[in-house]
Scaffold this motif. Structure first.
Motif, PDB file in Angstrom:
ATOM      1  N   TYR A  41       0.828  -1.205   0.000  1.00  0.00           N
ATOM      2  CA  TYR A  41       0.000   0.000   0.000  1.00  0.00           C
ATOM      3  C   TYR A  41       0.868   1.263   0.000  1.00  0.00           C
ATOM      4  CZ  TYR A  41      -3.478   3.430   1.448  1.00  0.00           C
ATOM      5  OH  TYR A  41      -4.293   4.545   1.512  1.00  0.00           O
ATOM      6  N   GLU A  42       1.898   1.292   0.824  1.00  0.00           N
ATOM      7  CA  GLU A  42       2.763   2.472   0.899  1.00  0.00           C
ATOM      8  C   GLU A  42       3.538   2.674  -0.392  1.00  0.00           C
ATOM      9  OE1 GLU A  42       5.123   1.976   4.366  1.00  0.00           O
ATOM     10  OE2 GLU A  42       3.510   2.541   5.740  1.00  0.00           O
ATOM     11  N   GLN A  43       3.977   1.575  -0.997  1.00  0.00           N
ATOM     12  CA  GLN A  43       4.739   1.701  -2.239  1.00  0.00           C
ATOM     13  C   GLN A  43       3.857   2.151  -3.403  1.00  0.00           C
ATOM     14  OE1 GLN A  43       6.645  -2.106  -2.765  1.00  0.00           O
ATOM     15  NE2 GLN A  43       8.452  -1.492  -1.595  1.00  0.00           N
ATOM     16  N   LYS A  44       2.617   1.670  -3.430  1.00  0.00           N
ATOM     17  CA  LYS A  44       1.735   1.990  -4.551  1.00  0.00           C
ATOM     18  C   LYS A  44       1.082   3.357  -4.424  1.00  0.00           C
ATOM     19  CE  LYS A  44       0.295  -2.572  -6.225  1.00  0.00           C
ATOM     20  NZ  LYS A  44      -0.859  -3.484  -6.423  1.00  0.00           N
ATOM     21  N   TYR A  45       0.673   3.705  -3.199  1.00  0.00           N
ATOM     22  CA  TYR A  45      -0.226   4.842  -3.053  1.00  0.00           C
ATOM     23  C   TYR A  45       0.316   5.996  -2.207  1.00  0.00           C
ATOM     24  CZ  TYR A  45      -3.418   1.254  -4.708  1.00  0.00           C
ATOM     25  OH  TYR A  45      -4.005   0.257  -5.429  1.00  0.00           O
ATOM     26  N   LYS A  46       1.523   5.834  -1.650  1.00  0.00           N
ATOM     27  CA  LYS A  46       2.025   6.912  -0.801  1.00  0.00           C
ATOM     28  C   LYS A  46       3.376   7.445  -1.249  1.00  0.00           C
ATOM     29  CE  LYS A  46      -0.517   6.023   3.433  1.00  0.00           C
ATOM     30  NZ  LYS A  46      -0.436   5.941   4.904  1.00  0.00           N
ATOM     31  N   GLY A  47       3.750   7.139  -2.470  1.00  0.00           N
ATOM     32  CA  GLY A  47       4.974   7.715  -3.018  1.00  0.00           C
ATOM     33  C   GLY A  47       6.224   7.286  -2.294  1.00  0.00           C
ATOM     34  N   THR A  48       6.220   6.052  -1.797  1.00  0.00           N
ATOM     35  CA  THR A  48       7.379   5.588  -1.052  1.00  0.00           C
ATOM     36  C   THR A  48       8.617   5.466  -1.934  1.00  0.00           C
ATOM     37  OG1 THR A  48       5.873   4.328   0.335  1.00  0.00           O
ATOM     38  CG2 THR A  48       8.198   3.769   0.507  1.00  0.00           C
ATOM     39  N   ALA A  49       8.417   5.214  -3.209  1.00  0.00           N
ATOM     40  CA  ALA A  49       9.554   5.022  -4.106  1.00  0.00           C
ATOM     41  C   ALA A  49      10.458   6.250  -4.139  1.00  0.00           C
ATOM     42  CB  ALA A  49       9.052   4.699  -5.516  1.00  0.00           C
ATOM     43  N   GLU A  50       9.863   7.451  -4.183  1.00  0.00           N
ATOM     44  CA  GLU A  50      10.676   8.664  -4.204  1.00  0.00           C
ATOM     45  C   GLU A  50      11.443   8.829  -2.897  1.00  0.00           C
ATOM     46  OE1 GLU A  50       7.666  11.285  -7.043  1.00  0.00           O
ATOM     47  OE2 GLU A  50       8.381  12.070  -5.129  1.00  0.00           O
ATOM     48  N   LYS A  51      10.782   8.542  -1.783  1.00  0.00           N
ATOM     49  CA  LYS A  51      11.445   8.669  -0.495  1.00  0.00           C
ATOM     50  C   LYS A  51      12.599   7.679  -0.385  1.00  0.00           C
ATOM     51  CE  LYS A  51       7.271  10.207   1.920  1.00  0.00           C
ATOM     52  NZ  LYS A  51       6.298   9.901   2.990  1.00  0.00           N
ATOM     53  N   GLU A  52      12.424   6.479  -0.950  1.00  0.00           N
ATOM     54  CA  GLU A  52      13.485   5.482  -0.899  1.00  0.00           C
ATOM     55  C   GLU A  52      14.717   5.962  -1.658  1.00  0.00           C
ATOM     56  OE1 GLU A  52      12.663   1.254  -1.283  1.00  0.00           O
ATOM     57  OE2 GLU A  52      10.557   1.809  -1.463  1.00  0.00           O
ATOM     58  N   GLN A  53      14.513   6.650  -2.787  1.00  0.00           N
ATOM     59  CA  GLN A  53      15.634   7.142  -3.556  1.00  0.00           C
ATOM     60  C   GLN A  53      16.371   8.247  -2.806  1.00  0.00           C
ATOM     61  OE1 GLN A  53      14.122   8.280  -7.360  1.00  0.00           O
ATOM     62  NE2 GLN A  53      13.701   6.188  -8.007  1.00  0.00           N
ATOM     63  N   GLN A  54      15.633   9.074  -2.079  1.00  0.00           N
ATOM     64  CA  GLN A  54      16.252  10.183  -1.353  1.00  0.00           C
ATOM     65  C   GLN A  54      16.962   9.690  -0.091  1.00  0.00           C
ATOM     66  OE1 GLN A  54      13.028  12.846  -0.584  1.00  0.00           O
ATOM     67  NE2 GLN A  54      12.670  13.291  -2.741  1.00  0.00           N
ATOM     68  N   LYS A  55      16.326   8.762   0.631  1.00  0.00           N
ATOM     69  CA  LYS A  55      16.893   8.264   1.877  1.00  0.00           C
ATOM     70  C   LYS A  55      16.789   6.726   1.872  1.00  0.00           C
ATOM     71  CE  LYS A  55      15.350  12.360   4.376  1.00  0.00           C
ATOM     72  NZ  LYS A  55      14.516  12.875   5.469  1.00  0.00           N
TER      73      LYS A  55
END
Length: 400
Positions: free
Chosen positions: A372-386
């Motif tokens: 859910y977090e990866q699909k709908y909460k933009g977790t991918a961008e946060k993972e790239q930053q941190k």
């Protein structure tokens, strides 16, 4: 929102659990139909009917834990009573417990029983995962970050071991070791813990050597070395006969010979031997592939989870299923001495299937949050930053 949440559930895990449980139910009937009549004087479908009820209760427990947010278990309002009740249950065994097969491990209620040590496995996983997740900022401070949670682990293993049930105690310890190794503490602290553990356990073994190295347990070691030269090798020899008789296709469902009184625990500890005899390599591979999928999928969820608590929970639950499956299968095939451990999802047992269903509900819940977090909460961008900032060090290094 609800639609998005439902789409995020890992239905492959649910299907794997359902397939194993239904297959186990069928094999419990096949493996126990003769034993129930000859040994216990029960109807042939006695254990089958009881396991059906166990599965209904387990399905309710699974559904509840799959819906209940796993992060709520970080609260001391849930964690502290859980730990207290688990220790109280283990202590009460000595006052009100029922002894079976030389171990006082069950509460007996008529024809039904509860084994508290099964639920202690899950409690240890939840407790250690929660405490080490909270201690991430000072996980390498040995006296403050490493040692305190181990008091509960020591008491839990001690209470289970003196029932005596050394097989379950060893499994609990092995599960805890996996969580500790994955918690993020340095290898230096892990080595220090191992050294301290040996220094504590060695004197206890010497003190309790008469209770530990009993004639029955030494007989199991003799049977492990050469089951054909000792009376204690009876079960293992018949397990070999069952494993070898099935071949590729098996003798056919319900056609096992070894379940006709030669394997007294044919529907519990030795159920895989019956599966091999009746369904051959195809039946064995079916079980191994599904269990292997659950274990590997759980480890993958743990690696993907950004939350340290969820990550350690997923790894702990997966390791529990993997370790217990190995101990059962290695025991019946003579790779290690027999320990009397049920095969997850397949063997008969209400406490075992209920505890596993609770654990799998938690794992499915963690997987849902990750997706859910990866699909709908933009977790991918946060993972790239941190990248993986909050994941325990060992897991992060592995990912790199």
């Amino acid at each position: 929102m609800l639609k998005k949440i439902l789409k995020s559930y890992d239905y492959s895990l649910v299907i794997a659990v359902v397939l194993l449980s239904v297959f186990g139910l069928i094999m419990i009937y096949s493996a126990s139909m003769v034993t129930a009549v000859q040994r216990w004087g029960y109807p042939s479908d006695f254990f089958y009917d009881k396991q059906k009820l166990h599965l209904i209760l387990s399905a309710i427990a699974f559904t509840f834990m799959a819906i209940f947010p796993y992060k709520a278990m970080l609260s001391n309002k849930i964690l502290v009573p859980m730990v207290f009740l688990s220790l109280a249950g283990l202590f009460a065994i000595y006052l009100f417990g029922h002894a079976t097969n030389n171990a006082q491990s069950w509460f007996k209620f008529g024809t039904r029983s509860i084994q508290p040590s099964e639920f202690v496995k899950l409690t240890v996983i939840i407790y250690l995962s929660a405490v080490y997740a909270k201690k991430q900022s000072y996980i390498n401070e040995f006296n403050k970050g490493v040692v305190p949670p181990l008091a509960y682990l020591f008491l839990a293993c001690l209470f289970v071991a003196i029932q005596p049930d050394f097989g379950t105690a060893a499994i609990i310890f092995a599960i805890a070791a996996v969580i500790i190794f994955s918690s993020g503490m340095s290898y230096k602290n892990v080595l220090k813990l191992g050294t301290i553990g040996v220094l504590i356990v060695a004197p206890l073994v010497l003190i309790m050597k008469d209770k530990i190295f009993t004639k029955v347990r030494m007989g199991r070691i003799e049977a492990f070395q050469d089951p054909f030269q000792t009376d204690f090798g009876y079960h293992l020899v018949n397990s070999y006969l069952a494993l070898g008789a099935g071949g590729i296709k098996g003798l056919g469902l319900g056609q096992s010979i070894q379940k006709l009184g030669y394997l007294p625990e044919s529907h519990t500890d030795f159920i895989m031997a019956v599966i091999a005899e009746e369904l051959g390599a195809f039946g064995v591979c079916f079980v191994l592939l599904l269990i292997g999928y659950i274990v590997l999928r759980g480890l993958y969820i743990g690696l993907k989870c950004m939350d340290p608590f969820g990550s350690l929970l997923a790894i702990g639950i997966s390791s529990m299923i993997g370790i217990q499956s190995f101990v059962n299968l290695a025991g019946i095939s003579g790779v290690i001495p027999l320990t009397g451990v049920p095969l997850p999802f397949i063997s008969y047992g209400g406490s075992s299937i209920l505890q596993l269903s609770l654990a799998m509900g938690i794992l499915v819940n963690i997987s849902m949050f990750v997706t859910y977090e990866q699909k709908y909460k933009g977790t991918a961008e946060k993972e790239q930053q941190k990248p993986y900032r909050n994941i325990p060090n060992q897991i992060y290094n592995y990912r790199k």
